[in-house]
Design an enzyme around this catalytic site. Structure first.
Site, mmCIF file in Angstrom:
data_model
loop_
_atom_site.group_PDB
_atom_site.id
_atom_site.type_symbol
_atom_site.label_atom_id
_atom_site.label_comp_id
_atom_site.label_asym_id
_atom_site.label_seq_id
_atom_site.Cartn_x
_atom_site.Cartn_y
_atom_site.Cartn_z
ATOM 1 C CG HIS A 80 -45.511 -42.788 52.140
ATOM 2 N ND1 HIS A 80 -45.441 -42.384 53.454
ATOM 3 C CD2 HIS A 80 -44.428 -42.260 51.520
ATOM 4 C CE1 HIS A 80 -44.353 -41.625 53.611
ATOM 5 N NE2 HIS A 80 -43.718 -41.546 52.460
ATOM 6 C CG HIS B 19 -41.438 -38.553 55.298
ATOM 7 N ND1 HIS B 19 -41.908 -37.381 54.751
ATOM 8 C CD2 HIS B 19 -41.363 -39.447 54.295
ATOM 9 C CE1 HIS B 19 -42.092 -37.567 53.449
ATOM 10 N NE2 HIS B 19 -41.775 -38.804 53.146
#
Lengths: 357, 357
Positions: free
Chosen positions: B57, B219
């Site tokens: 991320h 995700h």
């Protein structure tokens, strides 16, 4: 083609509208002809710094308009040169009485149009000089270029010269500095994937599932060679060695001479990088490559520089001169002297960068 | 799988090594267990702010370690929670005597491990509180979550609470502020393309050539619905309306109570956004979407906010909480009060962000 766009032919205009709303404190946008300019322009007594080129390389150039960088940026359509009228109108909007320096990436269309704009501006009494950036060691001549292409060093030249303009450099001194930055910068890039120009709707080129293009241009134009997928360390090694082993590069460039009122040609040579040099190391994402992968490239680049006794004194890691959503990266090494280092560190406040203020 | 990596199982480690070399002036990296921490930690008398979560991320969270933001970040493997020992060791490394606040994104693994770490730290005499971020309006419960997921508001909470810690907020005051930021933030994202976890080597999910996933998780976990490709304006409208029309959201969260030395449950409710509110508008790239497209989204978001009489007083546009190379975007609207606004504007100096200094 899957993109966050509306009309493929309105991408540049709508993106500019978004920028104008988002950054109204820093910039204004003029439409038809399109240019982005500092909200506080013109700044009396300061040389105005202008750049531009095809869109699709964001944040270059529009994201770098503001205090300590550009006074104006002229965006063309995606991967297409802006036109002389954009450049001339931008010059008129930001000229503060001390002249205009255009930073021009070496692509045939950009060079031709910025030369025409400079002639028109000089004829209208705005002293204007152009400096070319031609730092890409990958190829000499390409689809879009005579001579080497202008890539990563452009970002660094805009920062360093922007700081110098802010500090009161004269037009000629600023042109000399910009030429020095260009002669001390070398870049090379590679692509893992292609990219799609919205108005075209299909990929600019095709790469197989295990193929990469070494020496890619920022418009997807071919590079040195197509290879089978390599490890990040091998890719970093190839890119870095192309730069470090690049011999002195000599070419003839033409620049406007204010006294003669005409173009003069001069032969310029890039000195090669040597042990003991201090550099700014710039690892750039082509757009679609995540930051985590850039750090893996940087890790290897730092090792290679150490082996060559080249000291990295500043770094820049991120997507700053991109090719839409292309995955891949480029490396730029810029040899720094004290002057360039101080100007790099000077305050900047633009849509894309802010530090020291 | 085409990525700039070496060993798919060494991606996190090698990326951390690159960060450590690149940003040695700002951060240190501890390996086994992995955590990134401020080069000047521990800072005596300052509450230490820690966050963490799965890698992939970036720049979240490691890029936000430094003055005015986090004291430490604990990166797990890609899309995998870090472990309690990482969090505990990080706490020991950065605790300056005033306690530790953990900012925890609401995913089951992260919550469980940060709770265990907080219990261990408190047992070892480091007063530690955890605040959850659960701002994603897309879905209640998901593959990785009980309740709403933690997404874009995390970035904003790290900046706002980091500034507050720098200004001397007590541990309890900082926890109260972080809870307020979370209750005032709402997000929703979408994907144009999937992403590939290096160790897996194939895309996390499949999307057709004309399909998009609305309400995607960071995700790649499923969202609200799969739709045919829409225009940027329609996508912005759907994302913004999901946020603006979200009713008061009530859930029971548990927080550590320092006096009781135990967890206590409390019911918390997000107040809905209303006409007259001032917000920070955050348009985030999922990683592979270029900046130019984010501005097209922002252009429409600004119009929608204006229609709802919601005033955007700050904006943030770029790839700050990403999902590897996924193409797509998310919108976060954070209702700001004077306190949060001042803290947002305060100086920051981290690998990813620098302003005011």
């Amino acid at each position: 083609m899957k993109k966050l766009i509306n009309d493929p032919n309105a991408v540049v205009r709508e993106s500019l509208e978004g920028m104008a709303i988002a950054h109204a404190d820093l910039i204004n946008v003029h439409y038809q002809p399109h240019f982005i300019y500092r909200a506080d322009a013109p700044i009396s007594g300061k040389v105005a710094l202008i750049s531009g080129g095809g869109s699709g390389h964001e944040p270059l150039h529009g994201g770098f308009v503001g205090l300590g960088m550009l006074d104006a940026a002229c965006p063309g359509e995606v991967f297409t040169s802006p036109t002389p009228d954009q450049m001339l109108e931008a010059a008129k909007a930001v000229h503060g009485g001390a002249g205009v320096l255009n930073i021009v990436k070496n692509y045939s269309g950009d060079v031709m149009n910025f030369e025409m704009a400079a002639e028109l501006a000089n004829a209208e009494g705005i002293p204007t000089l152009n400096i070319l950036i031609d730092d890409d060691v990958a190829v000499k001549d390409s689809l879009y270029t005579q001579g080497r292409r202008g890539v990563g060093t452009t970002v660094l030249a805009e920062k360093i010269c922007g700081a110098a303009a802010e500090q009161g450099y004269s037009l000629q001194a600023l042109a000399d500095l910009c030429r020095k930055v260009n002669l001390n910068g070398r870049s090379m890039g590679m692509a893992l994937t292609s990219c799609t120009v919205p108005a075209k709707g299909s990929p600019t080129f095709e790469l197989g599932d295990r193929e990469i293009e070494m020496g890619i241009g920022i418009h997807g134009e071919p590079g040195r060679q197509r290879l089978t997928l390599q490890s990040a360390d091998d890719i970093a090694q190839r890119l870095a060695e192309s730069i470090l082993e690049d011999p002195p590069y000599t070419r003839t460039l033409r620049e406007w001479n204010l006294d003669a009122g005409d173009w003069i040609e001069q032969e310029l040579t890039n000195p090669p990088l040597r042990a003991g040099d201090s550099v700014l190391a710039f690892v750039n994402s082509m757009g679609g490559t995540p930051l985590s992968e850039l750090y893996i490239i940087y890790r290897q680049l730092a090792k290679i520089c150490q082996q060559h006794q080249i000291q990295i004194v500043r770094q820049l890691i991120g997507p700053y001169i991109t090719s839409l959503e292309m995955q891949g990266c480029s490396i730029t090494l810029l040899k720094l002297d004290e002057e360039m280092l101080k100007l790099w560190d000077a305050p900047v406040k633009t849509p894309a960068w802010r530090w020291g203020i």
